[in-house]
Motif scaffolding. Structure first.
Motif, mmCIF file in Angstrom:
data_model
loop_
_atom_site.group_PDB
_atom_site.id
_atom_site.type_symbol
_atom_site.label_atom_id
_atom_site.label_comp_id
_atom_site.label_asym_id
_atom_site.label_seq_id
_atom_site.Cartn_x
_atom_site.Cartn_y
_atom_site.Cartn_z
ATOM 1 N N ILE A 65 0.863 -1.186 0.135
ATOM 2 C CA ILE A 65 0.082 0.070 0.037
ATOM 3 C C ILE A 65 0.801 1.031 -0.104
ATOM 4 C CG2 ILE A 65 -1.444 1.407 1.407
ATOM 5 C CD1 ILE A 65 -2.909 -0.899 0.300
ATOM 6 N N VAL A 66 0.601 2.249 -0.797
ATOM 7 C CA VAL A 66 1.249 3.381 -0.727
ATOM 8 C C VAL A 66 0.039 4.737 -0.668
ATOM 9 C CG1 VAL A 66 2.823 5.243 -1.968
ATOM 10 C CG2 VAL A 66 3.022 2.849 -2.282
ATOM 11 N N ALA A 67 0.133 5.896 0.134
ATOM 12 C CA ALA A 67 -0.495 6.980 0.355
ATOM 13 C C ALA A 67 0.404 8.219 0.467
ATOM 14 C CB ALA A 67 -1.683 6.803 1.268
ATOM 15 N N ASN A 68 -0.038 9.168 0.113
ATOM 16 C CA ASN A 68 0.656 10.480 0.198
ATOM 17 C C ASN A 68 -0.122 11.461 0.952
ATOM 18 O OD1 ASN A 68 3.269 9.535 -0.957
ATOM 19 N ND2 ASN A 68 2.014 9.535 -3.016
ATOM 20 N N TYR A 69 0.517 12.111 1.848
ATOM 21 C CA TYR A 69 -0.042 13.320 2.502
ATOM 22 C C TYR A 69 0.365 14.447 1.793
ATOM 23 C CZ TYR A 69 -0.956 16.289 6.480
ATOM 24 O OH TYR A 69 -1.596 17.076 7.381
ATOM 25 N N VAL A 70 -0.433 15.259 1.326
ATOM 26 C CA VAL A 70 -0.201 16.546 0.468
ATOM 27 C C VAL A 70 -1.251 17.535 0.949
ATOM 28 C CG1 VAL A 70 0.302 17.386 -1.645
ATOM 29 C CG2 VAL A 70 0.538 14.968 -1.263
ATOM 30 N N ASP A 71 -1.000 18.983 0.844
ATOM 31 C CA ASP A 71 -1.634 19.901 1.272
ATOM 32 C C ASP A 71 -2.562 19.572 2.420
ATOM 33 O OD1 ASP A 71 -0.849 21.214 -1.177
ATOM 34 O OD2 ASP A 71 -2.466 20.316 -2.098
ATOM 35 N N PHE A 129 4.346 13.687 3.342
ATOM 36 C CA PHE A 129 4.796 12.366 3.891
ATOM 37 C C PHE A 129 4.187 11.237 3.156
ATOM 38 C CE2 PHE A 129 4.318 15.357 7.529
ATOM 39 C CZ PHE A 129 5.536 14.998 8.294
ATOM 40 N N SER A 130 4.747 10.027 3.186
ATOM 41 C CA SER A 130 4.473 8.745 2.582
ATOM 42 C C SER A 130 3.965 8.029 3.466
ATOM 43 C CB SER A 130 5.365 8.310 1.526
ATOM 44 O OG SER A 130 5.345 8.977 0.319
ATOM 45 N N PHE A 131 2.973 7.162 3.349
ATOM 46 C CA PHE A 131 2.414 6.047 4.348
ATOM 47 C C PHE A 131 2.347 4.793 3.447
ATOM 48 C CE2 PHE A 131 -1.306 3.384 5.746
ATOM 49 C CZ PHE A 131 -0.735 3.054 6.916
ATOM 50 N N MET A 132 3.138 3.827 3.946
ATOM 51 C CA MET A 132 2.879 2.528 3.162
ATOM 52 C C MET A 132 2.857 1.405 4.208
ATOM 53 S SD MET A 132 6.473 3.054 0.859
ATOM 54 C CE MET A 132 6.312 1.588 -0.018
#
Ligand code: COI
Length: 358
Positions: A33-39, A156-159
């Motif tokens: 799994i990959v998700a990104n934290y932006v804005d 940030f990235s969440f994996m």
């Protein structure tokens, strides 16, 4: 937050074969799994094939270590086609505590559990079922902003990666080195956060452990007096028939296995104590056969008996019951709940809905 299922991930799953020989963390699941934290917010997650990621050479995690992780497990019983996780919300809560300590954004229950459930649902057919085996899950978050200024990252990235696992330690029991030179954590520091820096700081001692033929480091407090925990596990002792462990504080990780063991002991009428013990007193208690057993516990280690404490000088104190009768009794009890063989009276086990056919 949605999780987008990429067709390449499903192809990777179709090709995957679960090896016989697992050990710990060597075999990796073919999807992640990959998700990104932006804005200021978490974007949708992606389920992708496991593989390398690209990162800026100046990403803050590589210079300032802004990173956190969790260790958790999913199980599949012999009699059940579905899988379940053990106390996953405790991991979610601890992840957020670590995030706060490290100046990182928290995740809502849905943002953490949604992608996690998706990953486990697709990996269910590959969860090994022999006793003590499981799917180890490693959610982690790291700072990706590229800039060399010391300030919290904006992105940030969440994996989440996963690994079908067997035993963390290959032998039945372990020996621990008393670390009297370095300390792992100080009051007000980040010892209670699950962040890479705590583990990095322990590695110098891992060299000594290897040299002396032990398996783990036993860390002391800043005064080099009281026992605290091992490098990646909590520490228990049987003293005068009382199951004893140091109290959690800002220098000790609040282990989920640790708190589950204390609860199971209480349920079984085993007396427990959470109290500080000086290492020199502990050595004497072992010599006097008042401390009969010690063990390591954690998600990865489950419960592993400790047969001896070793000094850097080579001096060794052997535990009377080094094969860990109490440790093994608690280990079996815990595993039977985790593997769905015993009634889950505490609501610790969470069922994962199966993935759609593909
Ligand atoms: C775990 O038990 O999950 C941990 O994070 C410890 C690690 C050193 C394997």
């Amino acid at each position: 937050m949605k999780t987008h299922i990429h067709p390449e991930a499903l192809s990777a799953l179709k090709k995957f074969k679960l090896p016989e020989d697992l050990a710990f963390g060597k075999v990796l699941a073919p999807i992640m799994i990959v998700a990104n934290y932006v804005d200021g917010k978490w974007q949708d997650a992606d389920l992708l094939p496991y593989g390398p990621i690209t990162i800026e050479p100046t990403a803050k995690v590589l210079h300032y270590g802004q990173e956190i992780f969790e260790g958790m497990k999913a199980y599949r019983s012999e009699t059940h086609s579905k899988s379940f996780m053990f106390r996953p919300l405790e991991n979610w809560k601890r992840f957020n505590k670590s995030a706060t300590r490290m100046g990182m954004p928290e995740m809502s229950e849905e943002e953490f559990m949604g992608p996690l459930n998706t990953l486990v649902s697709y990996l269910t057919p590959f969860i090994p079922r022999r006793k003590g085996e499981s799917l180890y899950l490693r959610p982690f978050m790291f700072a990706t902003e590229q800039s060399l200024g010391i300030k919290p990252s904006d992105t940030f990235s969440f994996m989440i990666v996963a690994s079908p696992v067997g035993s963390y330690f290959s032998g039945g029991t372990i020996s621990v080195l008393i670390e009297r030179e370095f300390t792992r954590a100080a009051p007000g520091g980040m010892g209670a956060a699950k962040t890479g820096g705590n583990y990095a700081g322990s590695l110098i001692s891992a060299h000594k452990v290897k040299k002396i033929g032990a398996n783990q480091t036993l860390w002391l407090d800043v005064h080099k007096e009281n026992v605290q925990e091992l490098s990646g596990m909590n520490f228990f002792m049987m003293i005068d028939g009382v199951l004893t462990t140091p109290p959690v504080s800002d220098t000790i990780l609040d282990g989920i296995t640790r708190k589950s063991i204390l609860q199971l002991a209480k349920d079984s009428g085993i007396p427990t104590a959470e109290k500080d013990i000086a290492v020199n007193e502990l050595k004497q208690l072992i010599k006097d056969q008042r401390c009969t057993e010690a063990f390591a516990c954690g998600t990865a280690a489950i419960i592993t008996p400790i047969d001896s404490l070793v000094e850097e000088t080579g001096e060794k104190v052997m535990l009377k019951d080094g094969n860990g009768p109490m440790a093994m009794k608690l280990r079996n009890h815990l595993l039977e709940i985790q593997e769905g063989k015993l009634a889950d009276t505490h609501g610790w086990v969470t069922l994962v809905e199966p993935a759609p056919e593909f």
